[in-house]
Enzyme design. Sequence first.
Site, PDB file in Angstrom:
ATOM      1  N   HIS A 126      15.399  62.781 -37.101  1.00 41.04           N
ATOM      2  CA  HIS A 126      14.950  62.257 -38.391  1.00 41.04           C
ATOM      3  C   HIS A 126      16.089  62.549 -39.373  1.00 41.04           C
ATOM      4  CE1 HIS A 126      12.688  62.202 -42.189  1.00 41.04           C
ATOM      5  NE2 HIS A 126      11.726  61.578 -41.552  1.00 41.04           N
ATOM      6  N   ASP A 204      13.335  71.465 -35.874  1.00 39.18           N
ATOM      7  CA  ASP A 204      12.607  70.618 -36.807  1.00 39.18           C
ATOM      8  C   ASP A 204      11.211  70.418 -36.213  1.00 39.18           C
ATOM      9  OD1 ASP A 204      11.375  68.520 -38.047  1.00 39.18           O
ATOM     10  OD2 ASP A 204      13.071  67.129 -37.897  1.00 39.18           O
ATOM     11  N   GLN A 207       6.936  67.241 -36.465  1.00 40.70           N
ATOM     12  CA  GLN A 207       5.983  66.550 -35.584  1.00 40.70           C
ATOM     13  C   GLN A 207       5.473  67.475 -34.473  1.00 40.70           C
ATOM     14  OE1 GLN A 207       4.911  63.529 -36.243  1.00 40.70           O
ATOM     15  NE2 GLN A 207       6.425  62.913 -37.760  1.00 40.70           N
ATOM     16  N   LYS A 230       1.509  66.583 -42.655  1.00 40.08           N
ATOM     17  CA  LYS A 230       1.356  65.955 -41.330  1.00 40.08           C
ATOM     18  C   LYS A 230       0.348  66.712 -40.475  1.00 40.08           C
ATOM     19  CE  LYS A 230       6.132  64.395 -41.376  1.00 40.08           C
ATOM     20  NZ  LYS A 230       6.112  62.952 -41.606  1.00 40.08           N
ATOM     21  N   CYS A 370      13.095  56.534 -40.557  1.00 44.42           N
ATOM     22  CA  CYS A 370      14.063  57.575 -40.955  1.00 44.42           C
ATOM     23  C   CYS A 370      14.778  58.142 -39.736  1.00 44.42           C
ATOM     24  CB  CYS A 370      13.391  58.708 -41.731  1.00 44.42           C
ATOM     25  SG  CYS A 370      12.660  58.168 -43.267  1.00 44.42           S
TER      26      CYS A 370
HETATM   27  N1  PLP Z   1      11.480  65.635 -39.282  1.00 44.47           N
HETATM   28  C1  PLP Z   1      10.664  64.811 -38.631  1.00 44.47           C
HETATM   29  C2  PLP Z   1      10.736  64.734 -37.143  1.00 44.47           C
HETATM   30  C3  PLP Z   1       9.748  64.029 -39.335  1.00 44.47           C
HETATM   31  O1  PLP Z   1       8.939  63.205 -38.686  1.00 44.47           O
HETATM   32  C4  PLP Z   1       9.720  64.125 -40.742  1.00 44.47           C
HETATM   33  C5  PLP Z   1       8.820  63.256 -41.533  1.00 44.47           C
HETATM   34  O2  PLP Z   1       8.481  62.172 -41.117  1.00 44.47           O
HETATM   35  C6  PLP Z   1      10.575  65.020 -41.374  1.00 44.47           C
HETATM   36  C7  PLP Z   1      11.446  65.764 -40.614  1.00 44.47           C
HETATM   37  C8  PLP Z   1      10.576  65.188 -42.853  1.00 44.47           C
HETATM   38  O3  PLP Z   1       9.364  65.720 -43.283  1.00 44.47           O
HETATM   39  P1  PLP Z   1       8.984  65.736 -44.839  1.00 44.47           P
HETATM   40  O4  PLP Z   1       9.153  64.315 -45.311  1.00 44.47           O
HETATM   41  O5  PLP Z   1       7.563  66.185 -44.860  1.00 44.47           O
HETATM   42  O6  PLP Z   1       9.913  66.661 -45.510  1.00 44.47           O
END
Ligand code: PLP
Length: 412
Positions: A126, A204, A207, A230, A370
């Site tokens: 992401h 990270d 998910q 999430k 993203c």
């Molecule tokens: N990393 C992953 C794998 C994600 O799916 C997301 C959000 O979709 C993020 C990071 C970023 O999360 P946030 O927008 O809650 O900061």
Amino acid sequence: MDAGPLNVDALRRDFPILHQTVDNRPLVYLDNAASSQKPRQVIDAITRYYLHDHANVHRGVHELARRATEAYEGSRERIARWINAPDAREVVWTRGTSEALNLVAHSIGQARVESGDEIVISEMEHHSNLVPWQLLAARTGARLRYLRLTDDGRLDLDALAGLLGSRTRVVSLPHVSNALGTVNPVREIGALVREESDAVFVVDGAQGAPHLRVDVQSLGCDFYAFSGHKMCGPTGMGALWGRRALFDEMPPWQGGGEMIERVTPQRSSWAEVPHKFEAGTPNVAGAVGMGAAADYLDAVGFEALHRHEQALTRTAIEGLSAISGIRILGPTDPRDRAGVVPFVVRRTDAQDLATMLDAQGIAVRAGHHCAQLVVDRYGVSATVRASFYLYNTNEEVRRLVDGVRRAVRILR
Ligand code: PLP
């Protein structure tokens, strides 16, 4: 004891938002990888806090300040237990995963990364786990190295050892891919990283935490980042777990109230972690909501949740695979996914498809999610992504499959 199946009808009653129609059709919410819905229990905990307990934290001696501080720090302890952190002081509240990863990149970067050093990430990232490292590389002259993806949507782990060495300072990878659904073998990756380098291993978990029981000690990582919204919790709230010794070594990344020990005209000293990384008045209600979300997911049970999502994923993959011209990205075995099914249909625009599903009351997402490098890797400009959570039903997945079939017929 083995958990029984989820009582989805009962769970759905906890989510008022699901009980509405869109264009006269019952809403089917399949955009959970972007953000999950919130149960009454979380909404009530936040409301209760604002109705009865709100004040600024830490500084006050009065009753409400005491209660707000207890709520804020109590939720930190709750989240620490939830991810099996050895010490609640290792949990830093953030605005979400993005802020958590920016904090690590900025601060560990300042403490440990120099020109010529290497940072290993992957094509699966992401942008939140890519751009902060690009910024660090640009600032320091470090080099970004990429772990490639296999044709079936996995990290090419055979290539990982070859990317690690004496210059590797950081390895940062996702627990679960938001664009493919792949569940990565974090524990094995962590072991390899430790064996082949002295790098800090960042996960990270945006998910991961909503779908899998997270035990940061057994995962063997150094940092784990995740978001409240999430995992049935509030937006604008997240957490970063990190090893105490690393947090102690890292400089603060934002200055302000709460994060100092002593201030003089020319220099200041820092509060202990976690406060060193929490400048300004924090999101107390967000912390309360995170704690309530952890309680809620524990009551649901991760084992049953995971099995439920896999069953939905299997139904989706089987149903969608029968549609002509469809290509489903990611691992073929639903057991290797966490409730995310991205697909493209030949001669059909992903955005048009998602718009036509919306007209049938079905909420999915279309685009690069993203994760530009993922869609580039598989030679597509965008995918349609259906993503499931505890309150989704088999019937809803069947409506998705029927909806895609109908939309494709019309669009072609
Ligand atoms: N990393 C992953 C794998 C994600 O799916 C997301 C959000 O979709 C993020 C990071 C970023 O999360 P946030 O927008 O809650 O900061």
